[in-house]
Design an enzyme around this catalytic site. Structure first.
Site, mmCIF file in Angstrom:
data_model
loop_
_atom_site.group_PDB
_atom_site.id
_atom_site.type_symbol
_atom_site.label_atom_id
_atom_site.label_comp_id
_atom_site.label_asym_id
_atom_site.label_seq_id
_atom_site.Cartn_x
_atom_site.Cartn_y
_atom_site.Cartn_z
ATOM 1 N N TYR A 1 0.824 -1.212 0.000
ATOM 2 C CA TYR A 1 0.000 0.000 0.000
ATOM 3 C C TYR A 1 0.858 1.262 0.000
ATOM 4 C CZ TYR A 1 -3.487 3.377 1.703
ATOM 5 O OH TYR A 1 -4.314 4.468 1.850
ATOM 6 N N ASN B 1 7.725 -2.175 2.581
ATOM 7 C CA ASN B 1 6.768 -1.135 2.985
ATOM 8 C C ASN B 1 6.204 -1.448 4.369
ATOM 9 O OD1 ASN B 1 5.101 1.235 2.185
ATOM 10 N ND2 ASN B 1 3.401 -0.206 2.269
ATOM 11 N N SER C 1 3.405 -3.547 4.533
ATOM 12 C CA SER C 1 3.510 -4.865 3.907
ATOM 13 C C SER C 1 4.890 -5.049 3.298
ATOM 14 C CB SER C 1 2.453 -5.026 2.806
ATOM 15 O OG SER C 1 1.150 -4.935 3.324
ATOM 16 N N SER D 1 -0.198 -5.764 8.336
ATOM 17 C CA SER D 1 0.869 -5.949 7.354
ATOM 18 C C SER D 1 0.621 -7.179 6.505
ATOM 19 C CB SER D 1 2.217 -6.084 8.074
ATOM 20 O OG SER D 1 3.287 -6.022 7.151
ATOM 21 N N GLY D 2 0.766 -7.025 5.201
ATOM 22 C CA GLY D 2 0.690 -8.158 4.292
ATOM 23 C C GLY D 2 2.091 -8.644 3.987
#
Length: 392
Positions: free
Chosen positions: A157, A229, A269, A307-308
């Site tokens: 993101y 990120n 992420s 968080s991914g």
């Protein structure tokens, strides 16, 4: 005349070398292991990487107009000229607050049949569709007229710097990233899908690293590419040094108009792509992917709720493993011999993340929101303080 041409070429090479951004090792950050020629995922023979970077506008965010700080990254396991050439692969999620399309079939089939694309959260769909259209235009399936496929597209993101709800990634950008894909040295920092990303309290983005190592008498390579990120500044650790704590009051993010959000410190992420030429089966590549979080954790990742953290690993060995009709013979290493690969995987993930931060430049985005680059001088000063500075 020959002397003049030779001198001109020499001067050109020198200027190119001087123009290259310093990487973490250039700043004296000590890392374990031996790198490949380019210290990049492209050190794995055949792997190609391409970018489309979109940077446009400044000031107040006007939906659909910008400012724009985003892009697309394309990773081809065997290069785009190979067309349909599946590789053994598998994936793993540390925390699933994110997306990577196509992974259900990767696990089910054991093969990655497509490039891996990375972009921002809201552009996954357009990237996926554009890849499919590119297949049609380039006869990716080499004459087959009844095919189906599931492009692999990951995201992080970038909405604190980018007009993410303006949907600025278009089919043309996907094709640009694909057409740009090449081997050799690749850019890092504010490029491709990593353009608008932030990491561990500073500007983040795209980073890469590689290691060469031996299993028995054979030399192998593993490489990582990250779109970084994630993470809270207080947890940033470089070469075992608590850099985030040392720089806790230095160059913090500036939110002039913070998006209305439930985002907490540490959210974000990371997508990690691991490539290797070690001959592995899909279940072994799952084991490789499961080691990626160890590298993320070393630098300060904690797998927060927001968080991914999604990872994929593939092997370029066994080029003819995939066949629709016939039995195929493949080579595979023993599980007992995998530790050097596991260790190298952790090392390349750690270094790729720090390379992304070292290469990233300060970026001002929507509303004047700003993420500052990791300050090289203060990093060096902090490493020296802890006796961890290792200038080559």
């Amino acid at each position: 005349m020959r002397k003049i041409i030779s001198l001109s070429l020499l001067l050109l090479c020198i200027s190119i070398l001087h123009a290259q951004k310093p990487r973490a090792r250039d700043l004296g950050v000590p890392f374990k292991g031996t790198t490949g020629e380019f210290n990049a995922i492209t050190d794995v023979k055949g792997v190609e990487v391409g970018y489309s970077t979109i940077i446009k506008g400044t000031g107040k965010n006007i939906l659909g107009e910008g400012p724009i700080r985003t892009g697309v990254t394309a990773i081809f396991p065997r290069g785009k000229a190979k067309k349909f050439s599946p590789v053994y692969a598998n994936w793993y999620s540390l925390n699933g607050n994110g997306e990577m399309t196509g992974t259900t079939w990767v696990t089910e089939s054991g093969f990655l049949e497509t490039p891996v694309m990375i972009t921002n959260t809201n552009s996954v769909g357009v990237v996926r569709d554009a890849v499919l259209k590119w297949y049609v235009d380039t006869d990716w399936y080499r004459g087959e007229t009844w095919w189906y496929t599931y492009p692999v597209v990951g995201e992080t993101y970038d909405g604190f710097l980018n007009d993410i709800y303006g949907f600025h990634v278009k089919e043309s950008h996907v094709r640009e990233a694909i057409n740009d894909a090449k081997g050799g040295a690749i850019e890092e920092g504010n490029v491709g899908g990593g353009t608008g990303m932030m990491c561990l309290g500073f500007k983040g983005g795209t980073g890469t690293s590689s290691r060469v190592f031996k299993i028995n008498d054979t030399t192998y390579t593993v490489g990582a590419l990250v779109q970084s990120n994630f993470g809270a500044k207080r947890n940033l650790s470089i070469a075992g040094v608590p850099v985030g704590i040392a720089l806790k009051d230095t160059l913090n993010y500036e939110y002039k108009a913070d998006p209305i959000s439930r985002r907490q410190e540490g959210d974000g992420s990371i997508i990690v792509v691991i490539a290797t030429d070690v001959p592995l089966l899909p279940h072994q590549l799952k084991r490789v992917a499961q080691r990626i979080p160890l590298g993320v954790g070393i630098v300060g990742g904690r797998g927060s709720n927001g968080s991914g953290d999604i990872f994929i690993a593939f092997s370029t060995a066994n080029e003819n493993a995939f066949h629709r009709d016939h039995k195929q013979k493949v080579e595979v290493i023993s599980n007992d011999k995998t530790f050097p690969l596991f260790e190298a995987t952790v090392q390349v993930v750690e270094e790729a993340i720090i390379n992304a931060m070292v290469a990233a430049e300060t970026m001002e985005g929507i509303h004047g929101n700003k993420a500052y680059a990791l300050p090289h001088d203060l990093l060096i000063e902090t490493l020296k303080k802890y006796n961890r500075y290792e200038k080559k």
